[in-house]
Write an enzyme that holds these catalytic residues in place. Structure first.
Site, PDB file in Angstrom:
ATOM      1  N   HIS A 172     -40.070 -13.800  21.231  1.00 15.20           N
ATOM      2  CA  HIS A 172     -40.721 -14.563  22.285  1.00 15.20           C
ATOM      3  C   HIS A 172     -39.775 -15.086  23.363  1.00 15.20           C
ATOM      4  O   HIS A 172     -40.206 -15.836  24.243  1.00 15.20           O
ATOM      5  CB  HIS A 172     -41.493 -15.732  21.673  1.00 15.20           C
ATOM      6  CG  HIS A 172     -42.767 -15.341  20.982  1.00 15.20           C
ATOM      7  ND1 HIS A 172     -42.782 -14.699  19.763  1.00 15.20           N
ATOM      8  CD2 HIS A 172     -44.062 -15.490  21.346  1.00 15.20           C
ATOM      9  CE1 HIS A 172     -44.034 -14.487  19.396  1.00 15.20           C
ATOM     10  NE2 HIS A 172     -44.830 -14.948  20.339  1.00 15.20           N
ATOM     11  N   GLU A 182     -40.032 -11.625  13.612  1.00 14.85           N
ATOM     12  CA  GLU A 182     -39.829 -12.657  14.629  1.00 14.85           C
ATOM     13  C   GLU A 182     -40.981 -13.650  14.531  1.00 14.85           C
ATOM     14  O   GLU A 182     -41.982 -13.391  13.865  1.00 14.85           O
ATOM     15  CB  GLU A 182     -39.766 -12.032  16.022  1.00 14.85           C
ATOM     16  CG  GLU A 182     -41.049 -11.337  16.484  1.00 14.85           C
ATOM     17  CD  GLU A 182     -42.082 -12.270  17.078  1.00 14.85           C
ATOM     18  OE1 GLU A 182     -41.713 -13.292  17.684  1.00 14.85           O
ATOM     19  OE2 GLU A 182     -43.291 -11.981  16.935  1.00 14.85           O
ATOM     20  N   SER A 193     -46.467 -10.270  18.857  1.00 13.76           N
ATOM     21  CA  SER A 193     -46.965 -11.559  18.379  1.00 13.76           C
ATOM     22  C   SER A 193     -48.258 -11.355  17.584  1.00 13.76           C
ATOM     23  O   SER A 193     -48.265 -10.640  16.593  1.00 13.76           O
ATOM     24  CB  SER A 193     -47.161 -12.526  19.561  1.00 13.76           C
ATOM     25  OG  SER A 193     -47.306 -13.847  19.102  1.00 13.76           O
TER      26      SER A 193
END
Length: 302
Positions: free
Chosen positions: A275, A210, A115
């Site tokens: 996630h 992502e 992330s």
């Protein structure tokens, strides 16, 4: 071409450090996550800034310099075999000016996170260091998912046992073909935010992407920014992971295909990277072979 540096595999009894380069960490989640790491025989030490908090900005784990200092101290301490990030969130970009990436890359050790941590992976991978995009120390849902936890263990302790980075969750073919090159990428928003900055490191090879909580029009904007900047000029293949928490997942998927399919690069979608609870760890910076037709991603550890 930058030489690829793969850190030595972990063994039971190794000491590892936990740092928080981004957002604040809930102590109970961190405690639960650390128990999973201890089950692997690891000795875990949490650095001071992880639970410190920021005096004014509640979305940061601690002051920028304190977070950067803990990262450096953990990395350069020879007693630690790996550095785990506690969580993502937001904050890495604020501390990049306090990080000497040449200094860190000269001391190979496993670095784990995803992330917001993409902003640290990028410059480390550009210097040849292989890092792990995968579950973090306080990511209890992801560490609690046996498939993802086993993948993370295998990459760190028995890397040559991993023969397909997309298995066992699988992926779907979008554009047929085969491509090879170092695996790069991570969080789409962070990749786009780095363009034009001092740590900007446009990728060569296979890219994984992502994101979370980015609605379709925002995904469109981020991908368009990368396309217009020439970011994909040396990309040879694409692995599309999870885009979680969007307003309309079908529309997000349509946007990704609309923007990226015309590149004509071998491409798969639906990889369990991101996630969701099942987050398959992948070695960023490592040479890989993407067979989009067969929907496989083979790592080359030797």
């Amino acid at each position: 071409m930058t030489d690829v540096i793969v850190p030595g595999r972990l063994v039971a009894g190794d000491r590892v450090a936990v740092v928080a380069p981004s957002g604040p960490v809930r102590a109970e989640r961190l405690e639960t996550g650390i128990e999973y790491l201890k089950q692997w025989g690891l000795e875990v030490e949490v650095l001071p800034s992880v639970l410190a908090g920021h005096e004014r900005l509640s979305y940061l784990a601690a002051d920028d310099k304190a977070r950067a200092e803990d990262l450096r101290n953990a990395w350069l301490d020879s007693s630690f075999a790996a550095v785990f990030c506690a969580r993502g969130g937001y904050g890495v970009q604020r501390m990049l000016e306090y990080v000497d990436f040449d200094e860190l890359a000269a001391v190979p050790k496993w670095f784990i996170g995803f992330s917001d941590i993409t902003a640290l992976h990028e410059p480390l991978n550009a210097r040849g260091l292989v890092t792990v995009h995968g579950p973090m120390a306080a990511a209890v849902e992801q560490l609690g998912a046996s498939v993802g936890r086993q993948r993370l263990y295998d990459l760190l302790f028995e890397p040559t046992s991993v023969t397909d980075l997309l298995a066992p969750a699988g992926a779907r073919t979008v554009v047929d073909g085969v491509a090879e090159g170092p695996l790069r990428g991570g969080n789409l928003a962070l990749l786009a935010a780095s363009v034009g900055t001092p740590t900007y490191a446009p990728p060569t090879g296979i890219v994984v992407m992502e994101d979370v909580s980015e609605d379709a029009y925002r995904v469109d904007r981020l991908l368009t920014q990368l396309l217009r900047s020439g970011w994909f000029a040396r990309v040879t293949g694409l692995v599309i992971g999870d885009f979680s928490g969007a307003d309309d997942s079908g529309l997000v998927s349509a946007v990704v295909l609309d923007r990226l399919e015309p590149l004509g690069l071998p491409m798969v979608e639906g990889a369990a990277i991101g996630h969701e609870d099942v987050n398959l760890a992948v070695p960023l910076g490592l040479s890989v072979r993407l067979d989009a037709t067969a929907a496989t991603l083979k790592p080359f550890f030797s």
